[in-house]
Design a protein around this motif. Structure first.
Motif, PDB file in Angstrom:
ATOM      1  N   ALA A 100      10.039  67.734 -13.613  1.00  0.00           N
ATOM      2  CA  ALA A 100      11.040  68.147 -12.423  1.00  0.00           C
ATOM      3  C   ALA A 100      11.388  66.970 -11.505  1.00  0.00           C
ATOM      4  CB  ALA A 100      10.683  69.388 -11.462  1.00  0.00           C
ATOM      5  N   GLY A 101      10.497  65.854 -11.859  1.00  0.00           N
ATOM      6  CA  GLY A 101      10.899  64.866 -11.048  1.00  0.00           C
ATOM      7  C   GLY A 101       9.830  64.334  -9.829  1.00  0.00           C
ATOM      8  N   PHE A 102       8.915  65.276  -9.659  1.00  0.00           N
ATOM      9  CA  PHE A 102       7.883  65.016  -8.464  1.00  0.00           C
ATOM     10  C   PHE A 102       6.930  63.955  -8.904  1.00  0.00           C
ATOM     11  CE2 PHE A 102       8.877  69.518  -7.648  1.00  0.00           C
ATOM     12  CZ  PHE A 102       8.738  69.547  -6.278  1.00  0.00           C
ATOM     13  N   GLN A 103       6.642  63.290  -7.998  1.00  0.00           N
ATOM     14  CA  GLN A 103       5.649  62.079  -8.018  1.00  0.00           C
ATOM     15  C   GLN A 103       4.558  62.385  -7.091  1.00  0.00           C
ATOM     16  OE1 GLN A 103       8.096  58.639  -7.357  1.00  0.00           O
ATOM     17  NE2 GLN A 103       8.767  58.531  -9.386  1.00  0.00           N
ATOM     18  N   GLN A 104       3.575  61.768  -7.341  1.00  0.00           N
ATOM     19  CA  GLN A 104       2.135  62.048  -6.454  1.00  0.00           C
ATOM     20  C   GLN A 104       2.346  60.933  -5.347  1.00  0.00           C
ATOM     21  OE1 GLN A 104      -1.613  61.216  -8.475  1.00  0.00           O
ATOM     22  NE2 GLN A 104      -2.737  60.996  -6.554  1.00  0.00           N
ATOM     23  N   ILE A 105       2.232  61.560  -4.187  1.00  0.00           N
ATOM     24  CA  ILE A 105       2.185  60.666  -2.907  1.00  0.00           C
ATOM     25  C   ILE A 105       0.917  60.720  -2.103  1.00  0.00           C
ATOM     26  CG2 ILE A 105       4.763  61.042  -2.484  1.00  0.00           C
ATOM     27  CD1 ILE A 105       3.736  63.291  -0.349  1.00  0.00           C
ATOM     28  N   GLY A 106      -0.219  61.584  -2.519  1.00  0.00           N
ATOM     29  CA  GLY A 106      -1.360  61.690  -1.681  1.00  0.00           C
ATOM     30  C   GLY A 106      -2.569  62.199  -2.561  1.00  0.00           C
ATOM     31  N   TYR A 107      -3.734  62.371  -2.090  1.00  0.00           N
ATOM     32  CA  TYR A 107      -4.843  62.922  -2.831  1.00  0.00           C
ATOM     33  C   TYR A 107      -5.638  63.483  -1.922  1.00  0.00           C
ATOM     34  CZ  TYR A 107      -8.339  63.300  -6.161  1.00  0.00           C
ATOM     35  OH  TYR A 107      -9.413  63.832  -7.036  1.00  0.00           O
ATOM     36  N   ARG A 108      -6.073  64.921  -1.844  1.00  0.00           N
ATOM     37  CA  ARG A 108      -6.878  65.647  -0.882  1.00  0.00           C
ATOM     38  C   ARG A 108      -8.209  65.894  -1.210  1.00  0.00           C
ATOM     39  NH1 ARG A 108      -1.906  68.768   2.081  1.00  0.00           N
ATOM     40  NH2 ARG A 108      -1.101  66.882   3.336  1.00  0.00           N
ATOM     41  N   LYS A 109      -9.154  65.367  -0.727  1.00  0.00           N
ATOM     42  CA  LYS A 109     -10.442  65.483  -1.403  1.00  0.00           C
ATOM     43  C   LYS A 109     -10.841  67.038  -0.926  1.00  0.00           C
ATOM     44  CE  LYS A 109     -14.110  62.669  -2.817  1.00  0.00           C
ATOM     45  NZ  LYS A 109     -13.731  63.183  -4.347  1.00  0.00           N
ATOM     46  N   GLY A 110     -11.364  67.755  -1.910  1.00  0.00           N
ATOM     47  CA  GLY A 110     -11.875  69.037  -1.570  1.00  0.00           C
ATOM     48  C   GLY A 110     -10.728  69.920  -0.886  1.00  0.00           C
ATOM     49  N   TYR A 111      -9.704  69.694  -1.352  1.00  0.00           N
ATOM     50  CA  TYR A 111      -8.561  70.595  -0.783  1.00  0.00           C
ATOM     51  C   TYR A 111      -8.791  72.085  -1.047  1.00  0.00           C
ATOM     52  CZ  TYR A 111      -3.916  71.944   0.495  1.00  0.00           C
ATOM     53  OH  TYR A 111      -2.821  72.701   1.142  1.00  0.00           O
ATOM     54  N   TYR A 112      -9.111  72.350  -2.156  1.00  0.00           N
ATOM     55  CA  TYR A 112      -9.343  73.757  -2.805  1.00  0.00           C
ATOM     56  C   TYR A 112     -10.641  74.284  -2.958  1.00  0.00           C
ATOM     57  CZ  TYR A 112      -4.475  72.979  -4.639  1.00  0.00           C
ATOM     58  OH  TYR A 112      -3.189  72.735  -4.888  1.00  0.00           O
ATOM     59  N   PRO A 113     -10.567  75.643  -2.666  1.00  0.00           N
ATOM     60  CA  PRO A 113     -11.983  76.365  -2.837  1.00  0.00           C
ATOM     61  C   PRO A 113     -11.940  76.346  -4.357  1.00  0.00           C
ATOM     62  CG  PRO A 113     -10.287  77.866  -2.334  1.00  0.00           C
ATOM     63  CD  PRO A 113      -9.712  76.618  -1.897  1.00  0.00           C
ATOM     64  N   ALA A 114     -13.181  76.448  -4.992  1.00  0.00           N
ATOM     65  CA  ALA A 114     -13.490  76.583  -6.575  1.00  0.00           C
ATOM     66  C   ALA A 114     -14.589  77.488  -6.852  1.00  0.00           C
ATOM     67  CB  ALA A 114     -13.851  75.195  -7.059  1.00  0.00           C
ATOM     68  N   LEU A 115     -14.557  77.794  -7.977  1.00  0.00           N
ATOM     69  CA  LEU A 115     -15.609  78.639  -8.170  1.00  0.00           C
ATOM     70  C   LEU A 115     -16.861  78.295  -7.923  1.00  0.00           C
ATOM     71  CD1 LEU A 115     -14.542  80.122 -11.880  1.00  0.00           C
ATOM     72  CD2 LEU A 115     -14.380  81.367  -9.513  1.00  0.00           C
ATOM     73  N   GLU A 116     -17.276  76.818  -8.110  1.00  0.00           N
ATOM     74  CA  GLU A 116     -18.413  76.370  -7.556  1.00  0.00           C
ATOM     75  C   GLU A 116     -18.060  75.252  -6.800  1.00  0.00           C
ATOM     76  OE1 GLU A 116     -21.353  75.379 -10.196  1.00  0.00           O
ATOM     77  OE2 GLU A 116     -20.927  77.127 -11.568  1.00  0.00           O
ATOM     78  N   GLY A 117     -18.186  75.394  -5.337  1.00  0.00           N
ATOM     79  CA  GLY A 117     -17.966  74.135  -4.518  1.00  0.00           C
ATOM     80  C   GLY A 117     -16.374  73.968  -4.073  1.00  0.00           C
ATOM     81  N   ARG A 118     -15.858  72.864  -4.256  1.00  0.00           N
ATOM     82  CA  ARG A 118     -14.386  72.709  -3.926  1.00  0.00           C
ATOM     83  C   ARG A 118     -13.808  71.795  -4.774  1.00  0.00           C
ATOM     84  NH1 ARG A 118     -12.759  75.564   0.498  1.00  0.00           N
ATOM     85  NH2 ARG A 118     -11.192  74.024   0.995  1.00  0.00           N
ATOM     86  N   GLU A 119     -12.608  71.621  -5.017  1.00  0.00           N
ATOM     87  CA  GLU A 119     -11.745  70.936  -5.929  1.00  0.00           C
ATOM     88  C   GLU A 119     -10.669  69.896  -5.156  1.00  0.00           C
ATOM     89  OE1 GLU A 119     -10.243  73.017  -9.249  1.00  0.00           O
ATOM     90  OE2 GLU A 119      -9.330  71.140 -10.085  1.00  0.00           O
ATOM     91  N   ASP A 120     -10.515  68.798  -5.598  1.00  0.00           N
ATOM     92  CA  ASP A 120      -9.287  67.865  -5.127  1.00  0.00           C
ATOM     93  C   ASP A 120      -8.057  68.317  -5.457  1.00  0.00           C
ATOM     94  OD1 ASP A 120     -12.015  66.505  -4.294  1.00  0.00           O
ATOM     95  OD2 ASP A 120     -11.497  64.843  -5.588  1.00  0.00           O
TER      96      ASP A 120
END
Ligand SMILES: CC(C)(COP(=O)(O)OP(=O)(O)OC[C@H]1O[C@@H](n2cnc3c(N)ncnc32)[C@H](O)[C@@H]1OP(=O)(O)O)[C@@H](O)C(=O)NCCC(=O)NCCS
Length: 160
Positions: free
Chosen positions: A124-144
């Protein structure tokens, strides 16, 4: 409410839809939103729109508009209906709504592991502009998370 052809209708969430929406959410995500998060988004009058064919819920999005930026908080298609173009349709409807209300930029986050969604957004035209370490809860720990953005054209308008 907006008719999109082929019997597809896009409608704002009603409170009475939330059980159905949450049932799809729980099937679609390993770490789903709670019912309460959907309820809060509805009360906060975020852009909460669901795609239906008759009584069948096919997917939905939740977006938030702040000044001239639109932020996609959730985009989901029923797992039984993947790869039929519905995610793309929902994404385009959200972008139309955002640009039609004067937003100049669309933003979203996506899990690093969610390659399918990243492909949809890049298409759709989106481009990566950043990266957030540990942003999401995951089944084990966090996910970027990857932050993506798209500049919006100003000429589009929607009547959802
Ligand atoms: C991501 C999601 C919304 C895509 O919905 P969908 O209806 O299956 O996607 P579409 O059929 O519209 O796909 C459009 C394009 O996106 C890309 N794409 C979508 N899913 C993909 C996958 N699993 N793998 C690779 N590319 C994919 C493809 O380029 C596809 O075009 P193609 O089918 O012609 O190859 C859906 O997989 C989903 O709801 N996942 C669970 C919730 C989620 O992860 N949401 C995103 C949170 S950031």
């Amino acid at each position: 409410m907006r008719s999109l052809g082929n019997g597809l209708v896009l409608k704002p969430f009603a409170k009475s839809d939330l059980d159905t929406i949450h049932a799809v959410e729980r099937r679609a995500y390993a770490v789903p939103w709670s019912y309460g998060v959907f309820y809060d988004c509805l009360i906060a009058r975020y852009d909460c729109q669901a795609l239906w064919r008759g009584e069948q819920l096919l997917g939905y999005f939740v977006g938030q508009r702040v000044l001239d930026e639109a932020h996609l908080l959730n985009l989901c298609v029923d797992p039984d209906c993947h790869r039929q173009g519905l995610g793309e349709l929902l994404l385009q409807e959200w972008l139309l709504l955002a640009s039609g209300s004067g937003c100049k930029k669309a933003l979203l986050e996506v899990r690093v592991s969610n390659v399918g969604a990243q492909t949809l957004y890049r298409k759709a035209g989106f481009q990566q502009i950043g990266y957030r370490k540990g942003y999401y809860p995951a089944l084990e720990g966090r996910e970027d998370g990857i932050v993506m953005a798209l500049a919006l054209p100003q000429a589009l308008s929607a009547s959802v």
